[in-house]
Write an enzyme that holds these catalytic residues in place. Structure first.
Site, mmCIF file in Angstrom:
data_model
loop_
_atom_site.group_PDB
_atom_site.id
_atom_site.type_symbol
_atom_site.label_atom_id
_atom_site.label_comp_id
_atom_site.label_asym_id
_atom_site.label_seq_id
_atom_site.Cartn_x
_atom_site.Cartn_y
_atom_site.Cartn_z
ATOM 1 N N PHE A 24 114.150 10.203 19.994
ATOM 2 C CA PHE A 24 113.835 9.108 20.910
ATOM 3 C C PHE A 24 113.540 7.823 20.133
ATOM 4 O O PHE A 24 113.963 6.738 20.540
ATOM 5 C CB PHE A 24 112.659 9.464 21.810
ATOM 6 C CG PHE A 24 112.926 10.615 22.744
ATOM 7 C CD1 PHE A 24 114.208 10.944 23.157
ATOM 8 C CD2 PHE A 24 111.882 11.372 23.230
ATOM 9 C CE1 PHE A 24 114.452 12.003 24.025
ATOM 10 C CE2 PHE A 24 112.097 12.428 24.103
ATOM 11 C CZ PHE A 24 113.385 12.744 24.497
ATOM 12 N N HIS A 119 106.888 12.924 21.679
ATOM 13 C CA HIS A 119 107.210 11.608 22.253
ATOM 14 C C HIS A 119 107.381 11.792 23.764
ATOM 15 O O HIS A 119 108.382 12.368 24.205
ATOM 16 C CB HIS A 119 108.491 11.071 21.615
ATOM 17 C CG HIS A 119 108.722 9.622 21.822
ATOM 18 N ND1 HIS A 119 109.261 8.823 20.824
ATOM 19 C CD2 HIS A 119 108.498 8.794 22.875
ATOM 20 C CE1 HIS A 119 109.373 7.580 21.277
ATOM 21 N NE2 HIS A 119 108.914 7.558 22.523
ATOM 22 N N ILE A 120 106.403 11.326 24.532
ATOM 23 C CA ILE A 120 106.446 11.569 25.981
ATOM 24 C C ILE A 120 107.680 10.923 26.608
ATOM 25 O O ILE A 120 108.226 9.943 26.091
ATOM 26 C CB ILE A 120 105.156 11.105 26.695
ATOM 27 C CG1 ILE A 120 104.988 9.600 26.596
ATOM 28 C CG2 ILE A 120 103.949 11.848 26.176
ATOM 29 C CD1 ILE A 120 103.867 9.072 27.478
ATOM 30 N N HIS A 121 108.102 11.488 27.727
ATOM 31 C CA HIS A 121 109.273 10.989 28.442
ATOM 32 C C HIS A 121 109.253 11.518 29.873
ATOM 33 O O HIS A 121 108.761 12.602 30.136
ATOM 34 C CB HIS A 121 110.567 11.387 27.725
ATOM 35 C CG HIS A 121 110.654 12.837 27.364
ATOM 36 N ND1 HIS A 121 109.955 13.400 26.306
ATOM 37 C CD2 HIS A 121 111.354 13.851 27.923
ATOM 38 C CE1 HIS A 121 110.235 14.692 26.235
ATOM 39 N NE2 HIS A 121 111.081 14.999 27.217
ATOM 40 N N MET A 122 109.792 10.708 30.776
ATOM 41 C CA MET A 122 109.870 11.044 32.200
ATOM 42 C C MET A 122 111.292 11.506 32.510
ATOM 43 O O MET A 122 112.262 10.805 32.194
ATOM 44 C CB MET A 122 109.533 9.816 33.052
ATOM 45 C CG MET A 122 109.664 10.024 34.541
ATOM 46 S SD MET A 122 108.356 11.027 35.230
ATOM 47 C CE MET A 122 107.009 9.850 35.181
#
Length: 164
Positions: A24, A119-122
């Protein structure tokens, strides 16, 4: 005898360029590779990118540029942009892909099922009535009705109408 499902389009996934480190962050830092990486849109604090290993065709993600693994530490302005893009992304999927529904959500941490927990993600996953058939239920195999880049181009053509 083993059953074999021939999927030549998958060779790109296994033989393509390997990205070292956070994929990312790599996508965030390389706008010159947006088409190859499947980036749909870049905002001030976050970007939308196709999921190259989708649950279902059209599955994309909203990802902050900041490398962060926890939602509670995410700056408010970043979260607000991600929420706005999520709302606009639902409309994009419903109008362009004719999705009858959309699953949205985050898997926070490896224990919650995050494939990339650091690594956060929607996730935004388009859904249709009757989109789960016998091969998914019994054969643990996905069948896609169209090519990944064909979907990317269809969404990319219209994304500015929704996100811009």
């Amino acid at each position: 005898m083993f059953d074999i499902l021939y999927a030549p389009w998958r060779s790109e996934y296994v033989s393509g360029k390997r990205i070292e480190g956070c994929v990312f962050c790599y996508a965030a830092k390389h706008p010159e590779e947006d088409e190859e990486l499947g980036v749909l849109y870049r905002g001030e604090f976050s970007f939308a990118i196709m999921n190259k290993y989708p649950y279902t065709p059209g599955h994309f993600m909203i990802i902050p540029y900041e490398h962060i693994d926890n939602l509670e530490g995410l700056p408010e302005e970043v979260w607000l942009e991600m929420a706005r893009f999520t709302k606009k992304g639902v409309a994009l999927l419903k109008n362009v892909m004719k999705a009858e529904g959309v699953n949205i959500g985050m898997n926070l941490g490896a224990a919650a099922g995050a494939g990339i927990a650091e690594h956060i993600h929607m996730h935004l996953v388009p859904r249709w009535q009757r989109d789960t058939n016998f091969i998914t239920s019994i054969g643990n195999t996905r069948v896609y009705s169209t090519d990944f880049f064909k979907i990317y181009k269809a969404l990319k053509e219209r994304v500015d109408e929704y996100f811009g």
